[in-house]
Design a protein around this motif. Structure first.
Motif, short mmCIF file in Angstrom:
data_model
loop_
_atom_site.label_atom_id
_atom_site.label_comp_id
_atom_site.label_asym_id
_atom_site.label_seq_id
_atom_site.Cartn_x
_atom_site.Cartn_y
_atom_site.Cartn_z
N GLY A 30 1.11 24.56 -60.50
CA GLY A 30 1.77 24.55 -61.80
C GLY A 30 3.09 23.80 -61.77
O GLY A 30 3.40 23.02 -62.68
N PRO A 85 -0.21 23.99 -66.99
CA PRO A 85 0.80 24.10 -65.94
C PRO A 85 1.63 25.38 -66.03
O PRO A 85 1.94 26.00 -65.01
CB PRO A 85 1.69 22.88 -66.13
N GLU A 88 -0.52 28.25 -64.77
CA GLU A 88 -0.62 28.22 -63.31
C GLU A 88 0.67 28.73 -62.66
O GLU A 88 0.62 29.49 -61.70
CB GLU A 88 -0.93 26.80 -62.82
#
Length: 180
Positions: A30, A85, A88
């Motif tokens: 991420g 992202p 994550e």
């Protein structure tokens, strides 16, 4: 066997190691996407343009997922450029800190399955397997983390804020009474 995973302190220690590994994997993925610039458009176009098909019948294996990618994800790629992202990163932080551990493990596995449905194998099966072990451990997976303190607070808030006056007496530890 499940009792071991859900109650044993050694199982909690083992799941701590799994959490740290999984969390680091998710967090770095991420973070890399957030800092290096991430655009899901190419991936989404590839998943729509070359979906997973049955080699014998040449039919889509996941037609509804392919339709989701084509008609929702691809037109909203800018949203997915943020959500993936950030998701994550948050999954990784949750696993590393042991905060909302089961939620983080669930959503990590969910994202892994989405990547698999889109045709990307990579490390996804491995991460699903390890995430499944964390989920199987239940709340014991967060014993050595913030969940040790957070979960009792959440339980207390949920019970206090609920409609406790509608709960039958049998659930309060007293004998049932007749209502007039």
């Amino acid at each position: 066997m499940m009792k071991f995973w859900r109650e044993n302190v050694y199982a909690a220690g083992f799941t701590l190691l799994l959490r740290l590994y999984l969390g680091w994997t998710w967090m770095t993925a991420g973070w890399h996407k957030l800092t290096a610039g991430f655009d899901a458009t190419g991936f989404l176009k590839g998943a729509v343009g070359k979906p997973i098909v049955d080699k014998a019948t040449n039919e889509l294996v996941y037609p509804t997922f392919t339709a989701f990618l084509e008609h929702f994800a691809l037109p909203n790629a800018k949203l997915f450029n943020i959500v993936i992202p950030l998701g994550e990163l948050l999954i990784g932080l949750g696993l590393i800190l042991g905060a909302l551990t089961l939620t983080a493990a669930f959503f990590g596995m969910f994202m892994n399955f989405m990547f698999l449905f889109a045709g990307t194998v990579s490390t996804n099966p491995w991460l699903i397997l390890l995430g499944g072990i964390v989920l199987a451990a239940g709340t014991n997976a967060g014993r050595f983390g913030f969940d040790f303190y957070l979960m009792p607070l959440l339980r207390k808030l949920l019970h206090r804020g609920g409609n406790d006056h509608h709960t039958p007496n049998v659930f309060k530890g007293t004998k049932p009474t007749a209502h007039a």
